[in-house]
Motif scaffolding. Sequence first.
Motif, PDB file in Angstrom:
ATOM      1  N   UNK A 145      58.289 -53.322   2.801  1.00  0.00           N
ATOM      2  CA  UNK A 145      57.086 -54.134   3.006  1.00  0.00           C
ATOM      3  C   UNK A 145      56.081 -53.403   3.888  1.00  0.00           C
ATOM      4  N   UNK A 146      56.569 -52.770   4.941  1.00  0.00           N
ATOM      5  CA  UNK A 146      55.680 -52.027   5.841  1.00  0.00           C
ATOM      6  C   UNK A 146      55.005 -50.868   5.116  1.00  0.00           C
ATOM      7  N   UNK A 147      55.743 -50.190   4.255  1.00  0.00           N
ATOM      8  CA  UNK A 147      55.180 -49.070   3.493  1.00  0.00           C
ATOM      9  C   UNK A 147      54.081 -49.553   2.568  1.00  0.00           C
ATOM     10  N   UNK A 148      54.347 -50.652   1.857  1.00  0.00           N
ATOM     11  CA  UNK A 148      53.348 -51.203   0.934  1.00  0.00           C
ATOM     12  C   UNK A 148      52.101 -51.634   1.700  1.00  0.00           C
ATOM     13  N   UNK A 149      52.305 -52.310   2.827  1.00  0.00           N
ATOM     14  CA  UNK A 149      51.167 -52.776   3.624  1.00  0.00           C
ATOM     15  C   UNK A 149      50.310 -51.621   4.121  1.00  0.00           C
ATOM     16  N   UNK A 150      50.966 -50.547   4.526  1.00  0.00           N
ATOM     17  CA  UNK A 150      50.233 -49.377   4.996  1.00  0.00           C
ATOM     18  C   UNK A 150      49.321 -48.831   3.893  1.00  0.00           C
ATOM     19  N   UNK A 151      49.846 -48.783   2.676  1.00  0.00           N
ATOM     20  CA  UNK A 151      49.042 -48.307   1.545  1.00  0.00           C
ATOM     21  C   UNK A 151      47.932 -49.294   1.196  1.00  0.00           C
ATOM     22  N   UNK A 152      48.228 -50.589   1.309  1.00  0.00           N
ATOM     23  CA  UNK A 152      47.213 -51.603   1.008  1.00  0.00           C
ATOM     24  C   UNK A 152      46.054 -51.524   1.995  1.00  0.00           C
ATOM     25  N   UNK A 153      46.372 -51.349   3.262  1.00  0.00           N
ATOM     26  CA  UNK A 153      45.332 -51.229   4.291  1.00  0.00           C
ATOM     27  C   UNK A 153      44.493 -49.973   4.061  1.00  0.00           C
ATOM     28  N   UNK A 154      45.169 -48.856   3.736  1.00  0.00           N
ATOM     29  CA  UNK A 154      44.437 -47.618   3.449  1.00  0.00           C
ATOM     30  C   UNK A 154      43.519 -47.804   2.243  1.00  0.00           C
ATOM     31  N   UNK A 155      43.994 -48.536   1.247  1.00  0.00           N
ATOM     32  CA  UNK A 155      43.194 -48.777   0.048  1.00  0.00           C
ATOM     33  C   UNK A 155      41.938 -49.579   0.386  1.00  0.00           C
ATOM     34  N   UNK A 179      49.378 -47.730  -5.322  1.00  0.00           N
ATOM     35  CA  UNK A 179      50.524 -48.456  -5.867  1.00  0.00           C
ATOM     36  C   UNK A 179      51.735 -47.541  -5.992  1.00  0.00           C
ATOM     37  N   UNK A 180      51.504 -46.306  -6.421  1.00  0.00           N
ATOM     38  CA  UNK A 180      52.592 -45.344  -6.593  1.00  0.00           C
ATOM     39  C   UNK A 180      53.226 -44.955  -5.264  1.00  0.00           C
ATOM     40  N   UNK A 181      52.456 -44.911  -4.197  1.00  0.00           N
ATOM     41  CA  UNK A 181      52.896 -44.323  -2.935  1.00  0.00           C
ATOM     42  C   UNK A 181      54.206 -44.887  -2.416  1.00  0.00           C
ATOM     43  N   UNK A 182      54.346 -46.211  -2.427  1.00  0.00           N
ATOM     44  CA  UNK A 182      55.550 -46.821  -1.864  1.00  0.00           C
ATOM     45  C   UNK A 182      56.790 -46.414  -2.648  1.00  0.00           C
ATOM     46  N   UNK A 183      56.689 -46.435  -3.979  1.00  0.00           N
ATOM     47  CA  UNK A 183      57.840 -46.034  -4.794  1.00  0.00           C
ATOM     48  C   UNK A 183      58.128 -44.544  -4.638  1.00  0.00           C
ATOM     49  N   UNK A 184      57.083 -43.729  -4.588  1.00  0.00           N
ATOM     50  CA  UNK A 184      57.274 -42.285  -4.461  1.00  0.00           C
ATOM     51  C   UNK A 184      57.921 -41.935  -3.113  1.00  0.00           C
ATOM     52  N   UNK A 185      57.679 -42.746  -2.091  1.00  0.00           N
ATOM     53  CA  UNK A 185      58.332 -42.547  -0.792  1.00  0.00           C
ATOM     54  C   UNK A 185      59.840 -42.664  -0.944  1.00  0.00           C
ATOM     55  N   UNK A 186      60.300 -43.642  -1.716  1.00  0.00           N
ATOM     56  CA  UNK A 186      61.734 -43.815  -1.936  1.00  0.00           C
ATOM     57  C   UNK A 186      62.300 -42.717  -2.823  1.00  0.00           C
ATOM     58  N   UNK A 187      61.551 -42.323  -3.842  1.00  0.00           N
ATOM     59  CA  UNK A 187      62.058 -41.356  -4.813  1.00  0.00           C
ATOM     60  C   UNK A 187      62.071 -39.940  -4.244  1.00  0.00           C
ATOM     61  N   UNK A 188      60.940 -39.521  -3.678  1.00  0.00           N
ATOM     62  CA  UNK A 188      60.771 -38.115  -3.290  1.00  0.00           C
ATOM     63  C   UNK A 188      60.585 -37.905  -1.795  1.00  0.00           C
ATOM     64  N   UNK A 189      60.576 -38.980  -1.002  1.00  0.00           N
ATOM     65  CA  UNK A 189      60.501 -38.840   0.445  1.00  0.00           C
ATOM     66  C   UNK A 189      59.179 -38.332   0.963  1.00  0.00           C
ATOM     67  N   UNK A 190      58.140 -38.367   0.145  1.00  0.00           N
ATOM     68  CA  UNK A 190      56.833 -37.896   0.586  1.00  0.00           C
ATOM     69  C   UNK A 190      55.773 -38.904   0.177  1.00  0.00           C
ATOM     70  N   UNK A 191      54.618 -38.791   0.813  1.00  0.00           N
ATOM     71  CA  UNK A 191      53.542 -39.723   0.543  1.00  0.00           C
ATOM     72  C   UNK A 191      52.262 -38.962   0.218  1.00  0.00           C
ATOM     73  N   UNK A 192      51.417 -39.596  -0.547  1.00  0.00           N
ATOM     74  CA  UNK A 192      50.131 -39.000  -0.899  1.00  0.00           C
ATOM     75  C   UNK A 192      49.065 -39.558   0.037  1.00  0.00           C
ATOM     76  N   UNK A 193      48.231 -38.677   0.540  1.00  0.00           N
ATOM     77  CA  UNK A 193      47.128 -39.097   1.398  1.00  0.00           C
ATOM     78  C   UNK A 193      46.026 -39.668   0.514  1.00  0.00           C
ATOM     79  N   UNK A 194      45.789 -40.969   0.637  1.00  0.00           N
ATOM     80  CA  UNK A 194      44.817 -41.617  -0.227  1.00  0.00           C
ATOM     81  C   UNK A 194      43.399 -41.116   0.015  1.00  0.00           C
ATOM     82  N   UNK A 195      43.177 -40.525   1.183  1.00  0.00           N
ATOM     83  CA  UNK A 195      41.833 -40.059   1.518  1.00  0.00           C
ATOM     84  C   UNK A 195      41.558 -38.641   1.029  1.00  0.00           C
ATOM     85  N   UNK A 196      42.599 -37.987   0.508  1.00  0.00           N
ATOM     86  CA  UNK A 196      42.432 -36.617   0.028  1.00  0.00           C
ATOM     87  C   UNK A 196      42.672 -36.549  -1.471  1.00  0.00           C
ATOM     88  N   UNK A 197      41.882 -35.776  -2.134  1.00  0.00           N
ATOM     89  CA  UNK A 197      42.035 -35.594  -3.573  1.00  0.00           C
ATOM     90  C   UNK A 197      43.270 -34.747  -3.857  1.00  0.00           C
TER      91      UNK A 197
END
Length: 497
Positions: A145-155, A179-197
């Motif tokens: 939930x915290x991961x999803x919220x972090x991405x929602x706030x960034x969005x 939307x992908x970020x939270x799942x990708x955190x579980x799958x690959x342990x990394x996150x995408x910076x929404x502010x960077x292309x």
Amino acid sequence: MWFAILCLAIGLTIKILHDWRRSSKFPPGPRGLPLVGNIFDVKRLVDETTFYSHAWCRLADTYGPIVGLKLGTAEPLIIVSGRDAVVEMMSRPEFDGRPNGFLFKHRTGGERRGVMFTDGDIWRDQRRFVLRTLKEFGFGKMAMEDIILNDAVSLTSIIESLAKSGPITNLHNITSIAVLNSLWTLIAGSRFDLNKENPKLREILSVLNDLIRNSNVTGGILTHFPLLRYIIPNFTGFTVLNQRLARMSQFFRSEIARHKQTRMHGEFRDFIDVYLAEMEQSSSIISCFDEEQLISVVKDLFSAGVETTNNTIGFIITHLAVRQDVQKKVHEEIERVLGKEVLPRIAYKNRLPYLNATIAEVLRLANVGPTSIPHRAMTDATLLGYEIKKNYTLLANLKSVHMDEKHWGDPKEFRPERFINDRGEYVEDPWLMSFGLGRRKCLGEILAKNSVFLFTACLLQKFQFTLSPEHPDPILDGVEGFTIAPPDICVNAIKRN
């Protein structure tokens, strides 16, 4: 020689006529033609109605809840419509298989791999492993939930910045990475910076979108006549398909290679690490845990995790931009329960009944997944008195349930109040089955529901969405494909004071 050719021609003719003949217990449907079967019937219906799901509903109106189609050389396709028939079909284990058609195997290297299009022992082992491992990394828990919220706030910050330049034309693309970020955190342990292309990620999301928009649940011409890939590969789309599949596989293969180089034995950062360890322990030649399986599983999770959730959010924004009266009620409820600063939480969900009802109504009306993923009969069986032979493909027409006039009364109307009782509480309706039923029900249902709720609540807490003059009257049916995407629209995101 001529005698042999004549015998071959006679044999082929007999087979074509035999395949064309329908037994008395075969489900009713249009007669079709020898060899091509009902391909032209389906094409005509889709041309008339625009969507395959509309065509299935039209066939159900004509022939009843069980419709039998023959499409080329593929096994017969059975369309199952109406709640009673759909519930029975999706609840019976003999219909839990997945099709063996060419395309369903070709997408995973020519063999049945992954969790989406497999069955039997491979599906059970992979599904069990996926669920257990993702739960260990927070799947469905507070950490998620915290991961999803972090991405929602960034969005919301990104949308606020973009809105300063005027109407937003690519909201669907912007939300996809979040939307992908939270799942990708579980799958690959990394996150995408929404502010960077991220060109590589953007390319893969584009490839995924192209694959889904250019396919349908019947499998298309390559499933009906797989030999055509050798004769006219460009015309059938086989060449482009191979290019797209190769680019996707390379993306995941590179990620797995990176994990191999950086992982520490005994330490697990994410799903890929755990799977690699399982591969080492299951080194037997009969094991279904290998690198090709891993690529296929990650591809399935990636595809399912992005597409339906992102499309649902897109439809919510579109419907509310059209229906300002409904959006106003959602705003008032969020204001009353959360105010402007308190972040939405799953704990607040029961206190936001009208928001829940609005999400449910979009799921019902938008029908992002208008049918189930194709099923396969594992044995000879009967369904409502009709003969369903082993390997027949079955599609549950979920749209027919969601648009049933006898149950919903006014199914074409966007009316969230249908999910609100006399006490003002949100009430789930068993006729809403967007995530499927039975053992093949979507394994990411909890994550998808939580993501849609949290993203939607965050966006509507901060913005009012209105239609831009460039898109004053969007076609709410959306865009056809393996799933249904929201229409391309231009919206204004007005920050709420």
